[in-house]
Write an enzyme that holds these catalytic residues in place. Structure first.
Site, PDB file in Angstrom:
ATOM      1  N   PHE A  61      54.876  32.050  42.763  1.00  0.00           N
ATOM      2  CA  PHE A  61      55.324  31.229  41.630  1.00  0.00           C
ATOM      3  C   PHE A  61      56.828  31.222  41.387  1.00  0.00           C
ATOM      4  O   PHE A  61      57.309  30.519  40.511  1.00  0.00           O
ATOM      5  CB  PHE A  61      54.563  31.592  40.347  1.00  0.00           C
ATOM      6  CG  PHE A  61      54.540  33.071  39.999  1.00  0.00           C
ATOM      7  CD1 PHE A  61      55.675  33.699  39.538  1.00  0.00           C
ATOM      8  CD2 PHE A  61      53.358  33.796  40.111  1.00  0.00           C
ATOM      9  CE1 PHE A  61      55.649  35.039  39.195  1.00  0.00           C
ATOM     10  CE2 PHE A  61      53.308  35.138  39.775  1.00  0.00           C
ATOM     11  CZ  PHE A  61      54.472  35.772  39.315  1.00  0.00           C
ATOM     12  N   LYS A  66      46.931  31.931  35.110  1.00  0.00           N
ATOM     13  CA  LYS A  66      47.340  33.338  35.095  1.00  0.00           C
ATOM     14  C   LYS A  66      46.353  34.100  35.967  1.00  0.00           C
ATOM     15  O   LYS A  66      45.211  34.317  35.579  1.00  0.00           O
ATOM     16  CB  LYS A  66      47.341  33.898  33.672  1.00  0.00           C
ATOM     17  CG  LYS A  66      47.827  35.337  33.605  1.00  0.00           C
ATOM     18  CD  LYS A  66      47.906  35.818  32.163  1.00  0.00           C
ATOM     19  CE  LYS A  66      48.673  37.110  31.990  1.00  0.00           C
ATOM     20  NZ  LYS A  66      48.342  38.195  32.853  1.00  0.00           N
ATOM     21  N   GLU A 102      51.535  36.509  42.566  1.00  0.00           N
ATOM     22  CA  GLU A 102      50.488  37.416  42.122  1.00  0.00           C
ATOM     23  C   GLU A 102      49.490  37.541  43.266  1.00  0.00           C
ATOM     24  O   GLU A 102      48.985  36.539  43.776  1.00  0.00           O
ATOM     25  CB  GLU A 102      49.818  36.833  40.861  1.00  0.00           C
ATOM     26  CG  GLU A 102      48.824  37.748  40.206  1.00  0.00           C
ATOM     27  CD  GLU A 102      49.447  38.740  39.203  1.00  0.00           C
ATOM     28  OE1 GLU A 102      50.688  38.792  39.059  1.00  0.00           O
ATOM     29  OE2 GLU A 102      48.681  39.473  38.576  1.00  0.00           O
ATOM     30  N   ARG A 140      55.434  45.424  40.578  1.00  0.00           N
ATOM     31  CA  ARG A 140      56.294  45.272  39.403  1.00  0.00           C
ATOM     32  C   ARG A 140      56.878  46.609  38.975  1.00  0.00           C
ATOM     33  O   ARG A 140      57.839  46.653  38.233  1.00  0.00           O
ATOM     34  CB  ARG A 140      55.534  44.607  38.264  1.00  0.00           C
ATOM     35  CG  ARG A 140      54.273  45.341  37.891  1.00  0.00           C
ATOM     36  CD  ARG A 140      53.566  44.623  36.785  1.00  0.00           C
ATOM     37  NE  ARG A 140      54.347  44.652  35.577  1.00  0.00           N
ATOM     38  CZ  ARG A 140      54.230  43.781  34.597  1.00  0.00           C
ATOM     39  NH1 ARG A 140      53.380  42.806  34.711  1.00  0.00           N
ATOM     40  NH2 ARG A 140      54.950  43.882  33.513  1.00  0.00           N
ATOM     41  N   ARG A 148      51.372  41.860  40.565  1.00  0.00           N
ATOM     42  CA  ARG A 148      52.585  41.062  40.728  1.00  0.00           C
ATOM     43  C   ARG A 148      53.336  41.581  41.941  1.00  0.00           C
ATOM     44  O   ARG A 148      53.623  42.769  42.032  1.00  0.00           O
ATOM     45  CB  ARG A 148      53.452  41.190  39.489  1.00  0.00           C
ATOM     46  CG  ARG A 148      54.677  40.301  39.529  1.00  0.00           C
ATOM     47  CD  ARG A 148      55.214  40.161  38.148  1.00  0.00           C
ATOM     48  NE  ARG A 148      56.353  39.296  38.065  1.00  0.00           N
ATOM     49  CZ  ARG A 148      56.848  38.893  36.909  1.00  0.00           C
ATOM     50  NH1 ARG A 148      56.296  39.275  35.790  1.00  0.00           N
ATOM     51  NH2 ARG A 148      57.903  38.102  36.869  1.00  0.00           N
ATOM     52  N   LYS A 153      52.314  34.087  27.965  1.00  0.00           N
ATOM     53  CA  LYS A 153      50.948  34.195  28.470  1.00  0.00           C
ATOM     54  C   LYS A 153      49.982  33.861  27.356  1.00  0.00           C
ATOM     55  O   LYS A 153      50.239  34.190  26.187  1.00  0.00           O
ATOM     56  CB  LYS A 153      50.688  35.599  29.029  1.00  0.00           C
ATOM     57  CG  LYS A 153      50.969  36.705  28.047  1.00  0.00           C
ATOM     58  CD  LYS A 153      50.832  38.070  28.694  1.00  0.00           C
ATOM     59  CE  LYS A 153      51.331  39.140  27.748  1.00  0.00           C
ATOM     60  NZ  LYS A 153      51.390  40.459  28.288  1.00  0.00           N
TER      61      LYS A 153
HETATM   62  P1  AMP Z   1      50.827  40.722  31.459  1.00  0.00           P
HETATM   63  O1  AMP Z   1      50.705  41.638  32.631  1.00  0.00           O
HETATM   64  O2  AMP Z   1      49.573  40.586  30.677  1.00  0.00           O
HETATM   65  O3  AMP Z   1      52.053  41.031  30.639  1.00  0.00           O
HETATM   66  O4  AMP Z   1      51.085  39.240  31.995  1.00  0.00           O
HETATM   67  C1  AMP Z   1      52.168  38.904  32.794  1.00  0.00           C
HETATM   68  C2  AMP Z   1      51.774  39.060  34.253  1.00  0.00           C
HETATM   69  O5  AMP Z   1      50.889  38.036  34.652  1.00  0.00           O
HETATM   70  C3  AMP Z   1      52.920  38.909  35.205  1.00  0.00           C
HETATM   71  O6  AMP Z   1      53.648  40.094  35.285  1.00  0.00           O
HETATM   72  C4  AMP Z   1      52.218  38.589  36.510  1.00  0.00           C
HETATM   73  O7  AMP Z   1      51.867  39.790  37.156  1.00  0.00           O
HETATM   74  C5  AMP Z   1      50.926  37.938  36.068  1.00  0.00           C
HETATM   75  N1  AMP Z   1      50.778  36.531  36.480  1.00  0.00           N
HETATM   76  C6  AMP Z   1      49.609  35.982  36.886  1.00  0.00           C
HETATM   77  N2  AMP Z   1      49.761  34.691  37.170  1.00  0.00           N
HETATM   78  C7  AMP Z   1      51.066  34.379  36.951  1.00  0.00           C
HETATM   79  C8  AMP Z   1      51.827  33.185  37.065  1.00  0.00           C
HETATM   80  N3  AMP Z   1      51.291  32.031  37.454  1.00  0.00           N
HETATM   81  N4  AMP Z   1      53.127  33.246  36.732  1.00  0.00           N
HETATM   82  C9  AMP Z   1      53.692  34.421  36.317  1.00  0.00           C
HETATM   83  N5  AMP Z   1      53.017  35.573  36.195  1.00  0.00           N
HETATM   84  C10 AMP Z   1      51.707  35.556  36.496  1.00  0.00           C
END
Ligand code: AMP
Length: 545
Positions: free
Chosen positions: A333, A243, A293, A263, A248, A414
């Site tokens: 990704f 992650k 990302e 996003r 994004r 996540k």
């Molecule tokens: P969160 O922002 O905490 O809801 O986590 C989801 C976000 O992690 C996604 O919207 C992406 O921006 C980010 N992200 C980072 N690495 C990845 C990955 N390998 N696959 C998908 N999302 C990722």
């Protein structure tokens, strides 16, 4: 549709907070709107342009006060007092216009189309002297309507309609008005991001024709949180990726043209010429929509703080300089569209294969690191490695799952060390005491009720903030102050923060029905819009588990 007619519906909406009634009234409104349906579907939510549109009205409360003073003849101070007393600029506007000394004779009826036209004109004013011209146009527009209409017009111009109609109610009302399935309407919306357009297609029975459009960003699929690898594996997610902690990016390619969207669906192509270059040189597709990302890195490719990247997002000038100072790597990704083929219904496994087939990895463009395993030990090792390399955690994905734009569906999870953080918006604050009088130092946080487009308060973040944080938060928030009473200020819900907290309790103190104990700031989320913050539903879920 006459603006007076629309206002009669808005008044009815304002008298209820019951979801069923809101849906019923909105659906009647949609049926009656006829050719103005696309405009009405946005206006009823307090929106003047769809999210994908680069146009923005950008009228500050301050400008509105000036305009109301011009139109009504009352002083700006008197208007500010009235706003503070009524707690609503729209209501204050109606009151002042009703009381104004000189009346305008021979008013013509204003219709919804006319209002939209005037708004587009105001939004198109840019550059030198445009502030004055804007003010003049806004004042003219307000002057052309009755006090009753002004109440809602002013709210619309300030992007705060407050009649309880958000995306959820619009979806249900469209389904009801035109006899469609709710999920059919929702699907079209997640691809087009424009309820104006979706409304028209629903009315014309053409929802099934909706598909992705190049250079129109679709809503990204969202992730849910898990506390352990096992939870994700149990829900069929066995593809593990790092992650990355960045922005994004959804990248659209057509021939020689490349655009980069966040996003939040903002176009940041100009801010990221390096990403555009990397994609042009290393993605061998005639047409594509891919996702990744984008992360700030040091000279060795190690991830750097997200805050640095946010400087690049906001940058309007001297972009080349920041590109050099804050280099980025994009880890791709997903691939949602390739050379005329819509891939969102295809399993992730296939989409990833397609992505791999068109990407040549280089220093600034890579595929996200992935392992496929259900073995807990292997996952834990991968997770530890991710953290050791400075990434935020890991993501788990379902190899068989389709891409569901805009939803949190259990196809992607996540896992990060502090799992239960919340993303909330700041809706109010208080000026500090003693040494801290010049800073806002206690911040009121709110979650979202997306159906009704409301923000619901859930706690106050007051302890543990450094002076640097107080300063930077104050600088960011000062321009969003709507009202001030004593030390308390009400803020436009704009700034999203990620917070940790000690405990969540049920409490009547806040209108969400919950209260956070000791929320603390983890970081400001420049990349997220208030639309994307945690919902009341998630809060309830966290509370009940
Ligand atoms: P969160 O922002 O905490 O809801 O986590 C989801 C976000 O992690 C996604 O919207 C992406 O921006 C980010 N992200 C980072 N690495 C990845 C990955 N390998 N696959 C998908 N999302 C990722």
């Amino acid at each position: 549709m006459e603006s007076e007619k629309l206002v009669s519906y808005l008044e009815k909406l304002e008298q209820t907070s019951k979801t069923l009634e809101l849906t019923e009234i909105t659906s009647e409104l949609f049926k009656e709107a006829k050719e103005d349906l696309p405009i009405v579907a946005l206006f009823v939510q307090g929106k003047t342009f769809p999210a994908h549109s680069p146009k923005e009205l950008g009228i500050a409360e301050k400008t509105m006060v000036k305009c109301l003073s011009t139109v009504s003849g009352f002083t700006e101070d008197k208007i500010k007092d009235e706003i503070a007393e009524k707690g609503d600029t729209g209501k204050a506007a109606a009151f002042m216009l009703d009381k104004k000394v000189q009346t305008t004779l021979g008013k013509e009826e204003v219709d919804v189309k006319g209002v939209k036209k005037a708004i587009s004109k105001i939004a198109s004013l840019e550059g030198r002297g445009s502030e004055d011209a804007k003010e003049k146009k806004v004042a003219e527009l307000i002057n052309s309507v009755s006090p009753k209409e002004a109440k809602y017009l002013v709210r619309l111009l300030l992007n705060e309609m407050r009649v309880g109609v958000g995306e959820g109610i619009v979806r249900d009302a469209l389904a009801k008005a035109f006899d469609k399935e709710k999920n059919e309407v929702e699907k079209a919306f997640s691809l087009l991001n424009d309820y104006g357009e979706v409304a028209k297609l629903a009315e014309e029975n053409r929802l099934d024709e909706v598909s992705m459009k190049l250079f129109r960003p679709l809503r990204p699929m969202l992730a849910q949180t898990v506390e352990s690898p096992k939870e994700a594996v149990e829900d069929n997610c066995s593809a593990w990726e790092y992650k990355y902690d960045g922005l994004r990016t959804q990248i659209h390619v057509s021939g020689d043209e490349v655009k980069v969207f966040t996003r939040r669906l903002d176009d940041v192509t100009e801010q990221f010429p390096d990403v555009v270059r990397a994609v042009k040189e290393n993605v061998s597709a005639e047409e594509a929509i891919i996702e990744g990302e984008t992360v700030a890195v040091d000279e060795n490719g190690k991830p750097r703080r997200f805050q640095l990247l946010s400087r690049r997002i906001k940058r309007k000038y001297d972009i080349d300089e920041t590109v050099k100072k804050i280099p980025v790597v994009t880890y791709l990704f997903d691939c949602m569209y390739l050379n005329g083929k819509n891939l969102i219904k295809k399993p992730f496994q296939q989409r990833r294969k397609k992505l791999k087939s068109v990407v040549t990895e280089e220093k600034e463009l890579k595929l996200s690191k992935m392992v496929v395993t259900e073995n807990e030990n292997e996952i834990n090792q991968f997770y530890e490695k991710a953290l050791e390399l400075g990434h935020e955690g890991v993501m788990a994905k379902n190899l068989e799952a389709e891409y569901k734009p805009g939803s949190r569906v259990g196809y992607m999870y996540k896992l990060k060390p502090e799992a239960e953080t919340l993303e909330l918006v700041i809706v109010g604050a208080e000026w500090g005491e003693g040494k801290r009088t010049k800073w806002l130092s206690s911040y009121l946080l709110a979650c979202k009720d997306p159906d009704k487009g409301r923000f619901l308060k859930i706690g106050k973040m007051a302890t543990g903030l450094t002076e640097k944080q107080l300063k930077s938060l104050t600088e960011r928030l000062e321009k969003d102050i709507i009202r001030q009473e004593g030390k308390k200020v009400t803020l436009k819900p704009k700034l999203v923060v990620e917070v940790g907290y000690q405990e969540m309790q049920k409490s009547p103190k806040y209108d969400s029905g919950f209260a956070l104990r000791f929320p603390r700031l983890l970081r400001i989320r420049e990349d997220k819009s208030p639309n994307e913050i945690d919902t009341l539903e998630r809060i309830k879920k966290i509370y009940s588990t």
